[in-house]
Design a protein around this motif. Structure first.
Motif, PDB file in Angstrom:
ATOM      1  N   ARG A 194       0.838  -1.212   0.000  1.00 27.52           N
ATOM      2  CA  ARG A 194       0.000   0.000   0.000  1.00 27.52           C
ATOM      3  C   ARG A 194       0.867   1.254   0.000  1.00 27.52           C
ATOM      4  O   ARG A 194       0.533   2.256  -0.641  1.00 27.52           O
ATOM      5  N   HIS A 195       1.965   1.189   0.737  1.00 32.62           N
ATOM      6  CA  HIS A 195       2.884   2.328   0.781  1.00 32.62           C
ATOM      7  C   HIS A 195       3.484   2.568  -0.609  1.00 32.62           C
ATOM      8  O   HIS A 195       3.580   3.715  -1.066  1.00 32.62           O
ATOM      9  N   ALA A 196       3.864   1.479  -1.279  1.00 34.57           N
ATOM     10  CA  ALA A 196       4.420   1.590  -2.637  1.00 34.57           C
ATOM     11  C   ALA A 196       3.374   2.181  -3.590  1.00 34.57           C
ATOM     12  O   ALA A 196       3.694   2.988  -4.460  1.00 34.57           O
ATOM     13  N   GLN A 197       2.118   1.790  -3.393  1.00 31.24           N
ATOM     14  CA  GLN A 197       1.035   2.305  -4.235  1.00 31.24           C
ATOM     15  C   GLN A 197       0.890   3.815  -4.065  1.00 31.24           C
ATOM     16  O   GLN A 197       0.768   4.553  -5.038  1.00 31.24           O
ATOM     17  N   PHE A 247      -2.208  -4.794  -7.471  1.00 33.93           N
ATOM     18  CA  PHE A 247      -1.603  -3.492  -7.730  1.00 33.93           C
ATOM     19  C   PHE A 247      -0.448  -3.624  -8.723  1.00 33.93           C
ATOM     20  O   PHE A 247      -0.307  -2.805  -9.644  1.00 33.93           O
ATOM     21  N   ARG A 248       0.380  -4.682  -8.531  1.00 30.92           N
ATOM     22  CA  ARG A 248       1.509  -4.883  -9.466  1.00 30.92           C
ATOM     23  C   ARG A 248       0.980  -5.095 -10.886  1.00 30.92           C
ATOM     24  O   ARG A 248       1.573  -4.638 -11.860  1.00 30.92           O
ATOM     25  N   TRP A 249      -0.156  -5.803 -11.005  1.00 31.28           N
ATOM     26  CA  TRP A 249      -0.776  -6.055 -12.315  1.00 31.28           C
ATOM     27  C   TRP A 249      -1.173  -4.721 -12.955  1.00 31.28           C
ATOM     28  O   TRP A 249      -0.902  -4.472 -14.127  1.00 31.28           O
ATOM     29  N   ILE A 250      -1.806  -3.846 -12.153  1.00 30.54           N
ATOM     30  CA  ILE A 250      -2.231  -2.524 -12.665  1.00 30.54           C
ATOM     31  C   ILE A 250      -1.007  -1.699 -13.069  1.00 30.54           C
ATOM     32  O   ILE A 250      -0.977  -1.060 -14.115  1.00 30.54           O
TER      33      ILE A 250
END
Length: 206
Positions: free
Chosen positions: A124-127, A167-170
């Motif tokens: 979430r932080h990376a996002q 998230f990685r997929w997006i």
């Protein structure tokens, strides 16, 4: 893997020394570098400000300063926080989210509870960091985050991807197709959301 090459630094704040020892041992066994320990919220704030770790694992109920107040004081540090709590009341979770906590774990917990929560917090932080880089306007960032959360939910439901995987997929689709993450999220919602028979109206967000 890059994650193995550079150990992620962690500070653990927990007033019960036995629980703290268990957490530190679990983290070290799984490749994290525990660089400092705190026994209360005040000390946690000082240590995070001084060391700027990759992650803070912190109990909510502590002397001198509770974990939520400490999280609020650390909001500007942008350190991802996993809160430990003996309770799972919604108000507490809401306060924790508002204070900037990225994940929480209810006691008693095992490494199988703690480690996924840590991965979610780091993801979430990376996002948020990725969104900050892509969108400077705060309101637009908030709206995009809501879209991405909805798209992640659909990817979880339809493709069985975990939150970090979704998230990685997006993110990957965004880079591969030279689109913004917002555009990818909208496409996911349109394609996967439309295939759901009793899809809720688009306007209903809460």
């Amino acid at each position: 893997m890059a994650d193995v090459a550079k150990k992620r630094t962690v500070i653990v704040a927990e007033d019960e020394s036995l629980i703290r020892m268990d957490i530190v041992e679990t983290l070290r066994e799984h490749g994290f570098d525990v660089i400092a320990e705190a026994g209360d919220g005040e000390q946690a704030v000082k240590l995070v400000t001084e060391h700027k770790p990759d992650l803070l694992v912190m109990d909510i109920k502590m002397p001198n300063m509770d974990g939520i107040t400490a999280a609020e004081k650390l909001a500007d540090s942008k350190t991802p926080i996993v809160l430990l709590t003996a309770f799972s009341q919604k108000e507490l979770v809401d306060r924790a989210n508002e204070a900037g906590a990225m994940a929480y774990v209810v006691k008693p917990f095992t490494p199988n509870d703690l480690l996924p929560a840590i991965e979610i917090a780091l993801s979430r932080h990376a996002q948020l960091t990725a969104l900050e880089a892509e969108i400077s306007d705060l309101n637009e960032r908030f709206e995009t985050r809501k879209l991405i959360d909805r798209a992640k939910g659909l990817l979880n439901e339809k493709m069985n991807l975990s939150e970090p995987e979704a998230f990685r997929w997006i993110q990957k689709a965004s880079m591969d197709r030279r689109l913004t993450m917002q555009e990818v999220a909208v496409t996911v919602i349109e394609q996967l959301g439309a295939s759901k028979p009793e899809a809720k109206p688009e306007t209903k967000t809460e």
